[in-house]
Design a protein around this motif. Structure first.
Motif, PDB file in Angstrom:
ATOM      1  N   GLU A   7     -98.133 -10.674  54.197  1.00 22.60           N
ATOM      2  CA  GLU A   7     -98.046  -9.532  55.118  1.00 22.60           C
ATOM      3  C   GLU A   7     -99.421  -9.195  55.699  1.00 22.60           C
ATOM      4  N   ILE A   8    -100.452  -9.255  54.871  1.00 20.46           N
ATOM      5  CA  ILE A   8    -101.805  -8.946  55.342  1.00 20.46           C
ATOM      6  C   ILE A   8    -102.281 -10.012  56.321  1.00 20.46           C
ATOM      7  N   HIS A   9    -101.943 -11.273  56.061  1.00 22.19           N
ATOM      8  CA  HIS A   9    -102.326 -12.348  56.986  1.00 22.19           C
ATOM      9  C   HIS A   9    -101.621 -12.190  58.328  1.00 22.19           C
ATOM     10  N   ARG A  10    -100.344 -11.795  58.308  1.00 27.40           N
ATOM     11  CA  ARG A  10     -99.588 -11.605  59.555  1.00 27.40           C
ATOM     12  C   ARG A  10    -100.017 -10.343  60.294  1.00 27.40           C
ATOM     13  N   ASP A  11    -100.357  -9.290  59.535  1.00 29.05           N
ATOM     14  CA  ASP A  11    -100.689  -7.993  60.153  1.00 29.05           C
ATOM     15  C   ASP A  11    -101.916  -7.393  59.464  1.00 29.05           C
ATOM     16  N   PRO A  12    -103.117  -7.825  59.881  1.00 31.31           N
ATOM     17  CA  PRO A  12    -104.334  -7.307  59.254  1.00 31.31           C
ATOM     18  C   PRO A  12    -104.522  -5.798  59.436  1.00 31.31           C
ATOM     19  N   ALA A  13    -103.794  -5.190  60.346  1.00 35.85           N
ATOM     20  CA  ALA A  13    -103.888  -3.745  60.556  1.00 35.85           C
ATOM     21  C   ALA A  13    -103.436  -2.971  59.316  1.00 35.85           C
ATOM     22  N   ILE A  14    -102.738  -3.636  58.406  1.00 33.17           N
ATOM     23  CA  ILE A  14    -102.355  -3.000  57.142  1.00 33.17           C
ATOM     24  C   ILE A  14    -103.603  -2.505  56.427  1.00 33.17           C
ATOM     25  N   LEU A  15    -104.653  -3.331  56.437  1.00 33.39           N
ATOM     26  CA  LEU A  15    -105.913  -2.935  55.805  1.00 33.39           C
ATOM     27  C   LEU A  15    -106.518  -1.734  56.520  1.00 33.39           C
ATOM     28  N   ASP A  16    -106.479  -1.762  57.853  1.00 34.39           N
ATOM     29  CA  ASP A  16    -107.027  -0.639  58.631  1.00 34.39           C
ATOM     30  C   ASP A  16    -106.317   0.666  58.304  1.00 34.39           C
ATOM     31  N   ARG A  17    -104.989   0.598  58.187  1.00 39.11           N
ATOM     32  CA  ARG A  17    -104.233   1.819  57.887  1.00 39.11           C
ATOM     33  C   ARG A  17    -104.573   2.357  56.499  1.00 39.11           C
ATOM     34  N   ALA A  18    -104.688   1.478  55.521  1.00 40.81           N
ATOM     35  CA  ALA A  18    -105.027   1.914  54.163  1.00 40.81           C
ATOM     36  C   ALA A  18    -106.414   2.550  54.137  1.00 40.81           C
ATOM     37  N   ILE A  19    -107.351   1.945  54.858  1.00 35.98           N
ATOM     38  CA  ILE A  19    -108.704   2.486  54.907  1.00 35.98           C
ATOM     39  C   ILE A  19    -108.713   3.835  55.607  1.00 35.98           C
ATOM     40  N   ALA A  20    -108.012   3.947  56.726  1.00 28.95           N
ATOM     41  CA  ALA A  20    -107.984   5.203  57.484  1.00 28.95           C
ATOM     42  C   ALA A  20    -107.368   6.334  56.664  1.00 28.95           C
ATOM     43  N   ARG A  21    -106.371   6.011  55.859  1.00 26.31           N
ATOM     44  CA  ARG A  21    -105.718   7.034  55.031  1.00 26.31           C
ATOM     45  C   ARG A  21    -106.459   7.293  53.723  1.00 26.31           C
ATOM     46  N   ARG A  22    -107.472   6.464  53.449  1.00 22.97           N
ATOM     47  CA  ARG A  22    -108.243   6.552  52.207  1.00 22.97           C
ATOM     48  C   ARG A  22    -107.327   6.486  50.987  1.00 22.97           C
ATOM     49  N   GLU A  23    -106.428   5.509  51.013  1.00 20.44           N
ATOM     50  CA  GLU A  23    -105.503   5.359  49.886  1.00 20.44           C
ATOM     51  C   GLU A  23    -105.645   3.955  49.292  1.00 20.44           C
ATOM     52  N   PRO A  24    -105.349   3.801  48.006  1.00 23.46           N
ATOM     53  CA  PRO A  24    -105.434   2.479  47.377  1.00 23.46           C
ATOM     54  C   PRO A  24    -104.383   1.528  47.967  1.00 23.46           C
ATOM     55  N   LEU A  25    -104.709   0.246  47.966  1.00 22.95           N
ATOM     56  CA  LEU A  25    -103.782  -0.772  48.463  1.00 22.95           C
ATOM     57  C   LEU A  25    -103.625  -1.830  47.381  1.00 22.95           C
ATOM     58  N   ASP A  26    -102.402  -1.956  46.855  1.00 25.31           N
ATOM     59  CA  ASP A  26    -102.098  -3.010  45.887  1.00 25.31           C
ATOM     60  C   ASP A  26    -101.752  -4.271  46.659  1.00 25.31           C
ATOM     61  N   ILE A  27    -102.419  -5.386  46.327  1.00 24.87           N
ATOM     62  CA  ILE A  27    -102.154  -6.666  46.971  1.00 24.87           C
ATOM     63  C   ILE A  27    -101.354  -7.513  45.981  1.00 24.87           C
ATOM     64  N   VAL A  28    -100.153  -7.878  46.423  1.00 22.84           N
ATOM     65  CA  VAL A  28     -99.198  -8.561  45.550  1.00 22.84           C
ATOM     66  C   VAL A  28     -99.125 -10.040  45.896  1.00 22.84           C
ATOM     67  N   THR A  29     -99.177 -10.866  44.858  1.00 24.30           N
ATOM     68  CA  THR A  29     -98.998 -12.311  45.006  1.00 24.30           C
ATOM     69  C   THR A  29     -98.002 -12.763  43.955  1.00 24.30           C
ATOM     70  N   ALA A  30     -96.993 -13.491  44.373  1.00 23.20           N
ATOM     71  CA  ALA A  30     -95.951 -14.008  43.472  1.00 23.20           C
ATOM     72  C   ALA A  30     -95.308 -12.877  42.668  1.00 23.20           C
ATOM     73  N   GLY A  31     -95.133 -11.721  43.319  1.00 28.06           N
ATOM     74  CA  GLY A  31     -94.463 -10.600  42.688  1.00 28.06           C
ATOM     75  C   GLY A  31     -95.309  -9.801  41.707  1.00 28.06           C
ATOM     76  N   VAL A  32     -96.588 -10.152  41.589  1.00 30.85           N
ATOM     77  CA  VAL A  32     -97.481  -9.484  40.645  1.00 30.85           C
ATOM     78  C   VAL A  32     -98.670  -8.907  41.414  1.00 30.85           C
ATOM     79  N   VAL A  33     -99.089  -7.703  41.028  1.00 26.31           N
ATOM     80  CA  VAL A  33    -100.261  -7.105  41.663  1.00 26.31           C
ATOM     81  C   VAL A  33    -101.478  -7.933  41.262  1.00 26.31           C
ATOM     82  N   ALA A  34    -102.086  -8.597  42.251  1.00 25.67           N
ATOM     83  CA  ALA A  34    -103.235  -9.456  41.994  1.00 25.67           C
ATOM     84  C   ALA A  34    -104.543  -8.702  42.150  1.00 25.67           C
TER      85      ALA A  34
END
Length: 74
Positions: A7-34
């Protein structure tokens, strides 16, 4: 907020939104928070008045700067 690496590779704006909201972002790989991106705390604003009072006290000696500037304009 949670997003997969795909999702992040397809839509890098996800990172921008998390930063703008000052909220944590869990990055999931293979169903596990990496990884979790956590915003840094805002740096404290310096307290210039308190610092000046520590150095020179409540009432510094001498003329005020505004008075010296006014004299220089004459």
């Amino acid at each position: 907020m949670t997003a997969t690496l795909d999702e992040i590779h397809r839509d890098p704006a996800i990172l921008d939104r998390a930063i703008a909201r000052r909220e944590p972002l869990d990055i999931v790989t293979a169903g596990v928070v990496a990884a979790t991106m956590v915003p840094r705390a805002k740096p404290a604003e310096p307290d210039f008045l308190a610092r000046a009072q520590r150095i020179w006290g409540e009432a510094p000696r001498g003329k005020p700067l505004s008075e010296m500037v006014a004299e220089g304009r004459d």
